[in-house]
Enzyme design. Sequence first.
Site, PDB file in Angstrom:
ATOM      1  N   GLU B  54       0.825  -1.095   0.097  1.00 42.85           N
ATOM      2  CA  GLU B  54       0.116   0.032  -0.034  1.00 42.85           C
ATOM      3  C   GLU B  54       0.824   1.237   0.037  1.00 42.85           C
ATOM      4  O   GLU B  54       0.530   2.310  -0.614  1.00 42.85           O
ATOM      5  CB  GLU B  54      -0.680  -0.134   1.305  1.00 42.85           C
ATOM      6  CG  GLU B  54      -2.017  -0.970   0.966  1.00 42.85           C
ATOM      7  CD  GLU B  54      -1.711  -2.356   1.838  1.00 42.85           C
ATOM      8  OE1 GLU B  54      -0.693  -2.585   1.896  1.00 42.85           O
ATOM      9  OE2 GLU B  54      -2.546  -3.060   2.070  1.00 42.85           O
ATOM     10  N   PHE B  80      -6.003  -0.264   6.604  1.00 41.77           N
ATOM     11  CA  PHE B  80      -4.906  -0.231   5.900  1.00 41.77           C
ATOM     12  C   PHE B  80      -3.982   0.946   5.295  1.00 41.77           C
ATOM     13  O   PHE B  80      -3.204   1.012   4.857  1.00 41.77           O
ATOM     14  CB  PHE B  80      -4.819  -1.263   4.827  1.00 41.77           C
ATOM     15  CG  PHE B  80      -5.354  -2.788   5.320  1.00 41.77           C
ATOM     16  CD1 PHE B  80      -6.029  -3.588   4.337  1.00 41.77           C
ATOM     17  CD2 PHE B  80      -5.532  -3.118   6.516  1.00 41.77           C
ATOM     18  CE1 PHE B  80      -6.421  -5.011   4.736  1.00 41.77           C
ATOM     19  CE2 PHE B  80      -6.118  -4.323   6.969  1.00 41.77           C
ATOM     20  CZ  PHE B  80      -6.562  -5.220   6.196  1.00 41.77           C
ATOM     21  N   ILE B  81      -5.188   1.875   5.584  1.00 42.59           N
ATOM     22  CA  ILE B  81      -4.542   3.251   5.127  1.00 42.59           C
ATOM     23  C   ILE B  81      -3.426   3.672   5.758  1.00 42.59           C
ATOM     24  O   ILE B  81      -2.544   4.466   5.339  1.00 42.59           O
ATOM     25  CB  ILE B  81      -5.632   4.490   4.850  1.00 42.59           C
ATOM     26  CG1 ILE B  81      -5.494   5.576   3.802  1.00 42.59           C
ATOM     27  CG2 ILE B  81      -5.876   4.973   6.316  1.00 42.59           C
ATOM     28  CD1 ILE B  81      -5.637   5.197   2.590  1.00 42.59           C
ATOM     29  N   HIS B 123     -10.060  -4.152  11.689  1.00 40.21           N
ATOM     30  CA  HIS B 123     -10.512  -4.499  10.354  1.00 40.21           C
ATOM     31  C   HIS B 123     -11.974  -3.995  10.538  1.00 40.21           C
ATOM     32  O   HIS B 123     -12.647  -4.194   9.537  1.00 40.21           O
ATOM     33  CB  HIS B 123     -10.830  -5.879  10.304  1.00 40.21           C
ATOM     34  CG  HIS B 123      -9.342  -6.729   9.472  1.00 40.21           C
ATOM     35  ND1 HIS B 123      -8.206  -6.573  10.462  1.00 40.21           N
ATOM     36  CD2 HIS B 123      -9.074  -6.977   8.591  1.00 40.21           C
ATOM     37  CE1 HIS B 123      -7.149  -7.279   9.452  1.00 40.21           C
ATOM     38  NE2 HIS B 123      -7.835  -7.526   8.515  1.00 40.21           N
TER      39      HIS B 123
END
Lengths: 344, 336
Positions: B54, B80-81, B123
Amino acid sequence: MQMNLAALYRQMLRSRRFEEAVVGLFEDGLISGEMHLGIGEEGIAAGVAAHLIAGDALALDHRGTPPLLMHGVEPSSILMELLGLPEGLNGGRGGHMHMLSKEHLAASSGIVGAAGPAAVGFALAATHLRPGTIAVAYFGEGAINQGMLMESFNLAVVWNLPVLFVCKDNGVAITSRSTALTGGSPVERARGFGLKATTVDGSKVDEVWAVAGDLIEGLRSDDGPAFLHATCTRPYGHLIGDPVLRSAQAPIKELRQRGGPLVRSVTARDGAKLGERIRSLRNISGSVAKTVVEHGRKGFDPLSLARRQLSTDAILAQLETEVEAEIDQALSESLAQLKLAKEV
Amino acid sequence: MRKMTFAAAIESALAQAMAADERIIIWGEDVQAMRMNLTTRFGEGRIKQAPISEGAFVAAGVSAAMAGLRPVVEVMLVDFISVAMDAVMNQAAMVAAFTGGRWQVPLVVRASCGGGYGDAGQHEQSLWGLLAHIPGLSVMVPSTPADAGGLMLAALEHPEPSIFLEHKLLADYWLDVMAGSWRKNVLFDIPDEGSSGPVPDKWEPTPFGKAATRRAGDDLSIISVGVGVHRALEAAETLAADDIQTTVIDLRFIAPLDREAICQTTANTGRVIVVDEDYREFGLSGEVAATIAEANVACRFRRVCTEEVIPYARPLEDQVLPNTDRILAAARELWD
């Protein structure tokens, strides 16, 4: 140290029976969210775990059950965590991807690659506070492209830390074939960073044991960090209910759902040329099919392979009875606790 | 008017835009499988598989946008950013500022968000407050299929970086993969009107920065976004039985925030609840309060948010995420 194949098999069987029980609980709707199984990776976990001592640390990924069990975490503690009970390992607050045990110095993360830097930190603390102990990082081959993992390879090398990086390679990262998305190879990369790197067939627990033993002995003697690349197959895919596997198991149902939009995508005005569209469709289907085949490869079950090598049926039968009893006990204990919780 | 699922609406709007503009390229993890229809129609050159990197591939999205493409970069879950925060915070958000607007970054980052299915902490976050905090970023959160398509189009046409967040309870394929919703013995509280509904025959971009009023009433204003809007509507229905009439505002844009709509409804009712699934501290709910305070609009104020790390066990999670009971309790406090 002499290899004790029966002991290794026992560890693998405990993990396998445990996770088979987990599948049942998941299908019964008692476990929520994503359940990533370590089934297929037991050979790797057992071969490494045999050389670990109390004080060694574990930095785990989202499928950390086999290493946790093999490092001494109680099965019922994990089961109750998966069931979301306050008596679980993390009081029902962490769940399957966030399993942490301070007592065992074992920490999981659901962020791919995070095990790398975590192991580096554990190892750094070890050199100050528990010399002679090591840290193990577990990750899949898909994680090898994550920046923080590669950074941790370098950091472990330049700080000369006792880290064993274990790369469990099943060739598939969810729906993607890892080789298509990875330049070079995991082992070449590891060596490029200055890590001592070896590859092993992870389905052969005796080979894992031998290789891991050498690497870990080196780590304890301050030889510098090491990388163990171990191949494996995971029959359940990425998680229970893996969509790629499900569609392979029920292709007509899949086609009925997907067929309409897919055909419309082939025929819609404005887009790629028809030939390219057909090619894309074929490539995707082909890729999916290959992924399914990859997951279903026979002959790579570490348990079957070990079983074949164990000579005496009597030992096996006894061992299997004991393991069944242990896991059944953990299961009934946990389900009894669940029943109590529901009655409140 | 036709009817579509939330997920299909996003895809439909994307397809319409991609057919008209060849510069729109999608990349991210597993996108060829997840966006199979788009990949078939537009080809693998326009929907590219990315490795789990990412940091690199979101940053690549920034500069690709600077160099003339209009990328839609997918980060599977907004959680996940974190891995790509430099690209978002220090690169994407700052280029136009440093160049006086001469160089812009027409990047769309698409991610799933939200909880309510037992995946816990790493999550299930929302994080739109964190992202909206950074000047230069726009953040969109649809609550209906019509807005899912409209906001995607708005993001695509916007010349500056946009973060498009789709809630996992609304875009059905997420629950199938991540929550095992193919199991029939597990329940999820999916708002019907959020997951499926009427959509226009041709997509138009949602007016930028404009909230929508989902329900009108003069006694109470509930300001929310995403799934929270539906929880608010449910609460409003219950309150109506007690003769309390509620306005429900669906912000749709976290940034830019529709401050006019916020102040207008507050001036009208004098009682405000912000329902925000994101973390309570230093985020959207505080921003709404500051907006009202700065406009000198008097009101009584409460907020129903996520106040801690989201726990795994479903019963615990249900209490931590904003739910209808918590909204009703907050409403009662406004009349004490």
